[in-house]
Design a protein around this motif. Structure first.
Motif, mmCIF file in Angstrom:
data_model
loop_
_atom_site.group_PDB
_atom_site.id
_atom_site.type_symbol
_atom_site.label_atom_id
_atom_site.label_comp_id
_atom_site.label_asym_id
_atom_site.label_seq_id
_atom_site.Cartn_x
_atom_site.Cartn_y
_atom_site.Cartn_z
ATOM 1 N N LEU A 146 38.639 40.094 27.148
ATOM 2 C CA LEU A 146 38.148 39.783 28.485
ATOM 3 C C LEU A 146 38.988 40.494 29.531
ATOM 4 O O LEU A 146 40.220 40.526 29.435
ATOM 5 C CB LEU A 146 38.207 38.269 28.726
ATOM 6 C CG LEU A 146 37.466 37.411 27.700
ATOM 7 C CD1 LEU A 146 37.790 35.941 27.905
ATOM 8 C CD2 LEU A 146 35.970 37.652 27.787
ATOM 9 N N ASN A 147 38.309 41.051 30.523
ATOM 10 C CA ASN A 147 38.968 41.703 31.647
ATOM 11 C C ASN A 147 38.781 40.818 32.880
ATOM 12 O O ASN A 147 37.667 40.397 33.180
ATOM 13 C CB ASN A 147 38.347 43.079 31.890
ATOM 14 C CG ASN A 147 38.979 43.776 33.068
ATOM 15 O OD1 ASN A 147 40.142 44.134 33.025
ATOM 16 N ND2 ASN A 147 38.210 43.966 34.111
ATOM 17 N N TYR A 148 39.880 40.533 33.575
ATOM 18 C CA TYR A 148 39.828 39.713 34.778
ATOM 19 C C TYR A 148 40.246 40.556 35.975
ATOM 20 O O TYR A 148 41.275 41.223 35.940
ATOM 21 C CB TYR A 148 40.778 38.514 34.667
ATOM 22 C CG TYR A 148 40.446 37.595 33.527
ATOM 23 C CD1 TYR A 148 39.478 36.616 33.660
ATOM 24 C CD2 TYR A 148 41.104 37.710 32.309
ATOM 25 C CE1 TYR A 148 39.170 35.765 32.612
ATOM 26 C CE2 TYR A 148 40.805 36.864 31.253
ATOM 27 C CZ TYR A 148 39.840 35.899 31.414
ATOM 28 O OH TYR A 148 39.534 35.065 30.376
ATOM 29 N N ASP A 149 39.445 40.488 37.031
ATOM 30 C CA ASP A 149 39.760 41.178 38.273
ATOM 31 C C ASP A 149 39.859 40.113 39.360
ATOM 32 O O ASP A 149 38.858 39.537 39.778
ATOM 33 C CB ASP A 149 38.671 42.190 38.611
ATOM 34 C CG ASP A 149 38.975 43.004 39.855
ATOM 35 O OD1 ASP A 149 39.867 42.607 40.634
ATOM 36 O OD2 ASP A 149 38.302 44.031 40.053
ATOM 37 N N ALA A 150 41.091 39.831 39.777
ATOM 38 C CA ALA A 150 41.328 38.821 40.811
ATOM 39 C C ALA A 150 41.812 39.499 42.088
ATOM 40 O O ALA A 150 42.791 39.079 42.701
ATOM 41 C CB ALA A 150 42.332 37.789 40.318
ATOM 42 N N GLY A 151 41.155 40.566 42.446
ATOM 43 C CA GLY A 151 41.553 41.296 43.648
ATOM 44 C C GLY A 151 42.695 42.233 43.355
ATOM 45 O O GLY A 151 42.490 43.342 42.890
ATOM 46 N N ASN A 152 43.912 41.777 43.600
ATOM 47 C CA ASN A 152 45.082 42.628 43.399
ATOM 48 C C ASN A 152 45.695 42.500 42.012
ATOM 49 O O ASN A 152 46.613 43.224 41.687
ATOM 50 C CB ASN A 152 46.145 42.308 44.452
ATOM 51 C CG ASN A 152 45.675 42.643 45.837
ATOM 52 O OD1 ASN A 152 44.981 43.624 46.047
ATOM 53 N ND2 ASN A 152 46.027 41.809 46.799
#
Length: 171
Positions: free
Chosen positions: A105-111
């Motif tokens: 799983l890839n998580y993109d939380a902004g920064n």
């Protein structure tokens, strides 16, 4: 005057070390693991059921499906997490999905960009979940900071796996 020079020298050295961290350490990696006393198929199915994730990730406010792809690879989800009273939106994307073996799983939380690579193994009635995590940032200051929070990241992920174990074993 000599004391001020020493203090300024120490502060300068600390600043140089901090900013050098981002040049030297490009990503923060760690491993977490849990053993669950349930069959592999049941553990894998429960782990990937978006309807029960809130039961073992207490900060999760909501999870919405944005897109489901055949075979699950490429599917995306929007997660809203409560981070000390602040709501953070995280985009989750499935990078790999092999039933009863692996999910990445890839998580993109902004920064903050994070990849969790979960592998599942079964031996003598026990399913072991191993998570290889890596954190990076598209902001230089955060990339300097992440290595110093590696223990916190690892502790949080281990807590989620422990919560999952408790949840699944009660079923």
């Amino acid at each position: 005057m000599k004391t001020i020079k020493i203090i300024l020298g120490i502060i300068t050295a600390l600043v140089v070390v901090f900013f050098s961290t981002g040049l030297i350490v490009k990503e923060t990696t760690y491993t977490t693991e849990v053993s669950v006393n349930k069959p592999l198929e049941e553990v894998f199915a429960s782990f990937n059921n978006i309807n029960t994730v809130k039961k073992w990730i207490p900060e999760l406010q909501s999870i919405d499906t944005l897109e489901v792809k055949p075979g699950k690879i490429g599917s995306t989800f929007k997660m809203v997490v409560n981070n000390n009273g602040e709501q953070v939106v995280i985009k989750e994307k499935v990078l790999a999905y092999v039933p009863n073996e692996k999910v990445t799983l890839n998580y993109d939380a902004g920064n903050m960009l994070k990849v969790d690579d979960y592998t599942f193994a079964y031996n003598n009635g026990v399913t072991t979940i191993t998570n290889e995590s890596s954190c990076t940032s598209n902001k230089y200051i955060l990339s300097c900071l992440f290595p110093y929070f590696k223990g916190t990241f690892k502790q949080q992920d281990q807590g989620y796996l422990n919560n999952f174990k408790t949840f699944v074993e009660k079923q």
